[in-house]
Scaffold this motif. Sequence first.
Motif, PDB file in Angstrom:
ATOM      1  N   UNK A   3       0.873  -1.175   0.000  1.00  0.00           N
ATOM      2  CA  UNK A   3       0.000   0.000   0.000  1.00  0.00           C
ATOM      3  C   UNK A   3       0.905   1.218   0.000  1.00  0.00           C
ATOM      4  N   UNK A   4       0.814   2.045  -1.037  1.00  0.00           N
ATOM      5  CA  UNK A   4       1.718   3.178  -1.192  1.00  0.00           C
ATOM      6  C   UNK A   4       1.067   4.475  -0.747  1.00  0.00           C
ATOM      7  N   UNK A   5       1.889   5.493  -0.595  1.00  0.00           N
ATOM      8  CA  UNK A   5       1.392   6.819  -0.236  1.00  0.00           C
ATOM      9  C   UNK A   5       0.389   7.322  -1.280  1.00  0.00           C
ATOM     10  N   UNK A   6       0.643   7.050  -2.543  1.00  0.00           N
ATOM     11  CA  UNK A   6      -0.268   7.466  -3.606  1.00  0.00           C
ATOM     12  C   UNK A   6      -1.653   6.834  -3.417  1.00  0.00           C
ATOM     13  N   UNK A   7      -1.661   5.518  -3.153  1.00  0.00           N
ATOM     14  CA  UNK A   7      -2.940   4.838  -2.945  1.00  0.00           C
ATOM     15  C   UNK A   7      -3.669   5.391  -1.730  1.00  0.00           C
ATOM     16  N   UNK A   8      -2.916   5.643  -0.681  1.00  0.00           N
ATOM     17  CA  UNK A   8      -3.514   6.193   0.539  1.00  0.00           C
ATOM     18  C   UNK A   8      -4.131   7.555   0.273  1.00  0.00           C
ATOM     19  N   UNK A   9      -3.389   8.423  -0.396  1.00  0.00           N
ATOM     20  CA  UNK A   9      -3.892   9.774  -0.678  1.00  0.00           C
ATOM     21  C   UNK A   9      -5.111   9.744  -1.591  1.00  0.00           C
ATOM     22  N   UNK A  10      -5.114   8.837  -2.580  1.00  0.00           N
ATOM     23  CA  UNK A  10      -6.263   8.726  -3.468  1.00  0.00           C
ATOM     24  C   UNK A  10      -7.517   8.329  -2.711  1.00  0.00           C
ATOM     25  N   UNK A  11      -7.369   7.436  -1.729  1.00  0.00           N
ATOM     26  CA  UNK A  11      -8.531   7.032  -0.935  1.00  0.00           C
ATOM     27  C   UNK A  11      -8.978   8.154  -0.004  1.00  0.00           C
ATOM     28  N   UNK A  12      -8.043   8.916   0.512  1.00  0.00           N
ATOM     29  CA  UNK A  12      -8.397  10.021   1.406  1.00  0.00           C
ATOM     30  C   UNK A  12      -9.185  11.106   0.685  1.00  0.00           C
ATOM     31  N   UNK A  13      -8.929  11.268  -0.625  1.00  0.00           N
ATOM     32  CA  UNK A  13      -9.587  12.330  -1.387  1.00  0.00           C
ATOM     33  C   UNK A  13     -11.097  12.165  -1.460  1.00  0.00           C
ATOM     34  N   UNK A  14     -11.598  10.942  -1.353  1.00  0.00           N
ATOM     35  CA  UNK A  14     -13.033  10.710  -1.490  1.00  0.00           C
ATOM     36  C   UNK A  14     -13.774  10.818  -0.160  1.00  0.00           C
TER      37      UNK A  14
END
Length: 301
Positions: free
Chosen positions: A67-78
């Motif tokens: 699980x990468x920072x990019x994936x984490x940030x993308x989920x946080x955006x929603x």
Amino acid sequence: MICVKCYSMNMKKFFPLLALTILLAACDKPQASAPAAEMDLETASVQAAAEPAEQDIVVAKVGPEQITRRQLDQRLEVLDKDDQDFAATPMGRRSFIQVLVREKLAELDAKAKGLDKSDVYLSDLEDKRAELKELYQQYAQQVLDHMWEDYNYESGLLAVTDEEIAAYHKKYPYEMTIKQIIIDDPQTAEVVLRALKNNKNRWKELERQYSVAPERSRGKSLSFIPGEFIPELEVIAANSSTGSVQGFVKTSQGFHIIMKTNERRLSLKDASDRVRTILENQKLDNVFNALQNKYEVIIYD
């Protein structure tokens, strides 16, 4: 959407409430790091060069999955604003990572059990693939439509001058207000029209009894300047005295009976924006009419 604080998205069926995760996270004290002063410049440079791009940093590893920072940030955006604020705290961030970890655990175990090979799973994916394909096609068409409209504005085909606005206002300086009853057959429309001619005070009664217009529009008045409404009804309203009942006029909506309730003169300043829109739409209609002569159009009823 995943709710960080309430742990939604049906994960309650599989795992304990996120409150337990938050409690555990609160008890999990971070390890102290070495003071920056103890790190020499050479070591810092080597570490900086070895670090991956921030958005590719791995924040968790679950079996063979990362699980990468990019994936984490993308989920946080929603997330909604409250959940984003909570996830921005150290405890909230660890809790949200734990949510993603548990999702990944569920995914890995589902695959291990062969659920990703089941007919139900594959059928659902195929349905979603078809849905997304249709959405993509609709989006592509909308993008082209917007670009086409922008092109026509920029090329001047839809441009409206102040002189054109002034000339239109000079010809049509007034705003009319009407009420209407829409009826679905001419025989009933004839009966209602005769009744209103005899006694227009029965308007509300007959509208409630016979109108087929949408419920939200019944009893409402419509105000417009020439060019903003249905042309046939504009002509009747323009040639009617205030308070008179006229009809009936057939349109695609049905048979209209109208009562003109008001007419007032507008200043050029008050009418300017509305006239500009009317003229732009008229020019747009001209463009489409030209295109219909270029491309054959057949509408099947």
